[in-house]
Write a protein that holds these residues in place. Structure first.
Motif, PDB file in Angstrom:
ATOM      1  N   ASP A 204      16.640  13.560  -6.742  1.00 17.90           N
ATOM      2  CA  ASP A 204      15.880  12.334  -6.978  1.00 17.90           C
ATOM      3  C   ASP A 204      15.030  12.480  -8.236  1.00 17.90           C
ATOM      4  OD1 ASP A 204      16.859  11.557  -4.524  1.00 17.90           O
ATOM      5  OD2 ASP A 204      14.963  11.800  -3.457  1.00 17.90           O
ATOM      6  N   ALA A 205      14.784  11.373  -8.887  1.00 15.09           N
ATOM      7  CA  ALA A 205      13.895  11.378 -10.047  1.00 15.09           C
ATOM      8  C   ALA A 205      12.465  11.678  -9.610  1.00 15.09           C
ATOM      9  CB  ALA A 205      13.949  10.035 -10.760  1.00 15.09           C
ATOM     10  N   GLN A 206      11.717  12.345 -10.485  1.00 18.41           N
ATOM     11  CA  GLN A 206      10.297  12.622 -10.278  1.00 18.41           C
ATOM     12  C   GLN A 206       9.498  12.007 -11.420  1.00 18.41           C
ATOM     13  OE1 GLN A 206       9.291  16.802  -9.694  1.00 18.41           O
ATOM     14  NE2 GLN A 206      11.444  17.262  -9.271  1.00 18.41           N
ATOM     15  N   ILE A 207       8.376  11.407 -11.074  1.00 20.59           N
ATOM     16  CA  ILE A 207       7.456  10.871 -12.079  1.00 20.59           C
ATOM     17  C   ILE A 207       6.066  11.393 -11.743  1.00 20.59           C
ATOM     18  CG2 ILE A 207       6.500   8.799 -13.147  1.00 20.59           C
ATOM     19  CD1 ILE A 207       8.974   7.296 -12.047  1.00 20.59           C
ATOM     20  N   HIS A 208       5.443  12.101 -12.688  1.00 22.26           N
ATOM     21  CA  HIS A 208       4.143  12.731 -12.451  1.00 22.26           C
ATOM     22  C   HIS A 208       3.089  12.191 -13.420  1.00 22.26           C
ATOM     23  CE1 HIS A 208       5.568  16.289  -9.965  1.00 22.26           C
ATOM     24  NE2 HIS A 208       6.705  15.821 -10.453  1.00 22.26           N
ATOM     25  N   PHE A 247       5.328  20.876 -25.381  1.00 19.54           N
ATOM     26  CA  PHE A 247       6.147  20.287 -24.319  1.00 19.54           C
ATOM     27  C   PHE A 247       6.029  21.123 -23.045  1.00 19.54           C
ATOM     28  CE2 PHE A 247      10.192  20.017 -22.046  1.00 19.54           C
ATOM     29  CZ  PHE A 247      10.403  18.649 -21.943  1.00 19.54           C
ATOM     30  N   HIS A 248       6.234  22.425 -23.165  1.00 16.29           N
ATOM     31  CA  HIS A 248       6.155  23.292 -21.980  1.00 16.29           C
ATOM     32  C   HIS A 248       4.719  23.422 -21.487  1.00 16.29           C
ATOM     33  CE1 HIS A 248      10.361  24.461 -21.790  1.00 16.29           C
ATOM     34  NE2 HIS A 248      10.350  24.562 -23.107  1.00 16.29           N
ATOM     35  N   ARG A 249       3.769  23.415 -22.393  1.00 16.64           N
ATOM     36  CA  ARG A 249       2.368  23.458 -21.957  1.00 16.64           C
ATOM     37  C   ARG A 249       2.017  22.200 -21.168  1.00 16.64           C
ATOM     38  NH1 ARG A 249      -2.522  25.636 -22.247  1.00 16.64           N
ATOM     39  NH2 ARG A 249      -4.350  24.305 -22.560  1.00 16.64           N
ATOM     40  N   ALA A 250       2.478  21.055 -21.639  1.00 18.91           N
ATOM     41  CA  ALA A 250       2.207  19.810 -20.920  1.00 18.91           C
ATOM     42  C   ALA A 250       2.805  19.854 -19.517  1.00 18.91           C
ATOM     43  CB  ALA A 250       2.769  18.617 -21.699  1.00 18.91           C
ATOM     44  N   LEU A 251       4.048  20.356 -19.405  1.00 16.37           N
ATOM     45  CA  LEU A 251       4.653  20.467 -18.074  1.00 16.37           C
ATOM     46  C   LEU A 251       3.808  21.345 -17.164  1.00 16.37           C
ATOM     47  CD1 LEU A 251       8.466  20.933 -18.877  1.00 16.37           C
ATOM     48  CD2 LEU A 251       7.262  18.840 -18.232  1.00 16.37           C
ATOM     49  N   GLY A 252       3.313  22.454 -17.700  1.00 25.77           N
ATOM     50  CA  GLY A 252       2.485  23.354 -16.892  1.00 25.77           C
ATOM     51  C   GLY A 252       1.184  22.713 -16.457  1.00 25.77           C
ATOM     52  N   SER A 255       2.535  19.843 -13.686  1.00 25.24           N
ATOM     53  CA  SER A 255       3.140  20.329 -12.446  1.00 25.24           C
ATOM     54  C   SER A 255       3.686  21.726 -12.680  1.00 25.24           C
ATOM     55  CB  SER A 255       4.276  19.401 -11.994  1.00 25.24           C
ATOM     56  OG  SER A 255       5.053  20.002 -10.977  1.00 25.24           O
ATOM     57  N   GLU A 256       3.068  22.712 -12.085  1.00 24.80           N
ATOM     58  CA  GLU A 256       3.542  24.085 -12.248  1.00 24.80           C
ATOM     59  C   GLU A 256       4.957  24.240 -11.705  1.00 24.80           C
ATOM     60  OE1 GLU A 256       0.831  26.852 -10.580  1.00 24.80           O
ATOM     61  OE2 GLU A 256      -0.816  26.364 -11.955  1.00 24.80           O
ATOM     62  N   GLU A 257       5.254  23.560 -10.607  1.00 25.70           N
ATOM     63  CA  GLU A 257       6.596  23.655 -10.014  1.00 25.70           C
ATOM     64  C   GLU A 257       7.646  23.101 -10.975  1.00 25.70           C
ATOM     65  OE1 GLU A 257       9.098  22.136  -6.066  1.00 25.70           O
ATOM     66  OE2 GLU A 257       6.959  21.695  -6.268  1.00 25.70           O
ATOM     67  N   ALA A 258       7.373  21.941 -11.559  1.00 25.14           N
ATOM     68  CA  ALA A 258       8.319  21.357 -12.507  1.00 25.14           C
ATOM     69  C   ALA A 258       8.446  22.237 -13.746  1.00 25.14           C
ATOM     70  CB  ALA A 258       7.874  19.951 -12.893  1.00 25.14           C
ATOM     71  N   ALA A 263      11.602  25.946 -17.085  1.00 28.85           N
ATOM     72  CA  ALA A 263      11.607  27.243 -17.768  1.00 28.85           C
ATOM     73  C   ALA A 263      12.850  28.057 -17.421  1.00 28.85           C
ATOM     74  CB  ALA A 263      10.347  28.020 -17.397  1.00 28.85           C
ATOM     75  N   ARG A 264      13.386  27.850 -16.223  1.00 27.96           N
ATOM     76  CA  ARG A 264      14.586  28.584 -15.802  1.00 27.96           C
ATOM     77  C   ARG A 264      15.873  27.913 -16.277  1.00 27.96           C
ATOM     78  NH1 ARG A 264      11.549  28.857 -10.951  1.00 27.96           N
ATOM     79  NH2 ARG A 264      12.822  27.162 -10.069  1.00 27.96           N
TER      80      ARG A 264
END
Length: 444
Positions: A204-208, A247-252, A255-258, A263-264
């Protein structure tokens, strides 16, 4: 002589051309691009957009190559709501707009534009549209009264029609040629960067949303997942200093899970970005011309409704033009009906809603309380999602009496949630731009 010439052959243009051709009209669609080809887009199609694709007869083609889902997860400062757009609300909207609720689906897609646009172009040709790709319009032809009567191409060809439809996007040639000014402009908007990753399971899509940042993940074509981040436009310059790192900092931060999931994964394409999301409206129609899609109005990407609204406007415009050219009513009456549906109070309220979201202000305590209480009410979660994506009226869900009833027990529901711990300090922290420091470190 054609009944209609459509300038722009992507979502809005190919769709309006197909609708008109199926009414037995002679239609020419032109586009300066060649297909299949990509265009800068976040390419999400909500259930009402998928329903319009179904009414065009292409949903099965999209479904065959694009993952389909019905449920979506919306997370605000860690408060997760999972739901879907109710079928009955979809039917209500289609009956209101078109007096016809056939073809409804509750599915949504994230379909790449080189896939979707080609499907729509081929569908228009099958419907009887004459399609010219790689064709650049040089001039709109007008009679002595200023009525648009046709086009002249860069190659010198001249074509005439009873109506010319501008479906040529935000930088519309038709709007510029007619000197149509933008109005009700909203300069405060978001920036957005995204790319495509393999190795993330279809889901499913996720929106955070967290603070002034947002992110989304959605499965798309070729086994890939689109991952998107966005924030307030005033942070864009700092973010651009180190796009991949930020980009990766914003994700962290969101949402750490996202962030761990991405990252993987393996990034398969470059990063794409857009900085100009300022909203506007233009006049919808005039003597011999009509605008549809982004040519006539544009809203920020934060609710991902560009394609869905383009498909809606294409059908509405085709209904109006078809009634006029088919002799069912006169031009003024037909186009007034199109304008009334496009510029209704409900449409104006949703425009305000999106423009307010696009400012990306941190969520207030009372807004978080509302999301907290919704956790225990699936019907209201679904209605909120329908409201967020312009299926149910904003005025109904956010009516003070409804919010009062929902908030009545919100304090009890929110006591156990970390979003409310030290709220004032967290709110102040979310106002700060987190990227300049990272950009400076990246350049050392």
């Amino acid at each position: 002589m054609y009944n209609a010439i459509v300038i722009g052959g992507r979502c809005a243009g190919a769709a309006v051309g197909a609708h008109l051709a199926r009414r037995g009209l002679r239609v020419l669609v032109v586009d300066r691009s060649r297909f299949p080809s990509d265009v800068l887009s976040t390419h999400f199609v909500w259930p009402h957009g998928a329903s319009y694709l179904n009414r065009l007869g292409v949903l099965d083609q999209v479904r065959a190559v694009t993952p389909a889902h019905t449920r979506v997860t919306v997370v605000n400062n860690g408060i997760a709501l999972r739901g879907s757009v109710p079928e009955e609300l979809l039917r209500n909207q289609f009956r209101l707009l078109h007096d016809d609720d056939s073809g409804i689906t509750t599915e949504y897609f994230s379909v790449r534009r080189h896939v979707l646009d080609k499907i729509l172009v081929d569908n228009a040709v099958r419907a009887g549209v004459e399609f010219r790709e790689g064709y650049t319009v040089k001039e709109l032809l007008q009679d002595e009264d200023g009525t648009v009567i046709g086009i002249k191409g860069r190659d010198g060809t001249v074509e005439r029609a009873q109506v010319v439809i501008g479906a040529d996007g935000r930088n519309s040639f038709v709007a510029r040629a007619l000197g149509l000014e933008k109005f009700d402009e909203r300069p405060r908007c978001t920036f957005a960067y995204w790319s495509y990753f393999s190795g993330i399971p279809d889901a499913d899509a996720q929106i955070h949303r967290r603070g002034r940042l947002g992110m989304a993940m959605a499965s798309t074509n070729n086994g890939q997942t689109m991952v998107l981040t966005w924030g307030p436009s005033e942070w864009a310059e700092a973010f651009r200093a180190d796009v991949e790192g930020n980009f990766h900092r914003a994700l962290g931060l969101i949402s750490e899970e996202a962030a761990d999931t991405v990252a993987r994964a393996r990034r398969e394409e470059r990063f794409y970005g857009t900085l100009d999301q300022a909203a506007y409206l233009r006049r919808l129609h005039g003597p011999g011309w009509v605008l549809v899609g982004d040519a006539e109005s544009f809203k920020d990407q934060c609710t991902a409704l560009g394609i869905t609204h383009a498909l809606r406007d294409a059908e509405l415009a085709a209904e109006a033009v078809g009634r006029w050219l088919g002799g069912e009513t006169d031009r003024d009456t037909a186009m007034a009906g199109y304008a009334a549906k496009r510029r209704s109070q409900t449409a104006a309220a949703y425009y305000d809603y999106v423009c307010t979201l696009a400012e990306m202000k941190p969520l207030r305590h009372d807004e978080l309380q509302l999301f907290a209480i919704l956790r225990g009410n699936q019907a209201e979660i679904d209605r909120f999602i329908a409201t967020h994506v312009d299926v149910a009226p904003v005025s109904e869900f956010f009516d003070p009496s409804n919010v009062f009833l929902l908030n009545d027990t919100a304090k009890e529901s929110s006591r156990d949630h970390s979003a409310f711990a030290d709220f004032e300090a967290t709110y102040r922290e979310h106002q700060r731009n987190p990227f300049p420091r990272v950009a400076a470190e990246a350049t050392r």
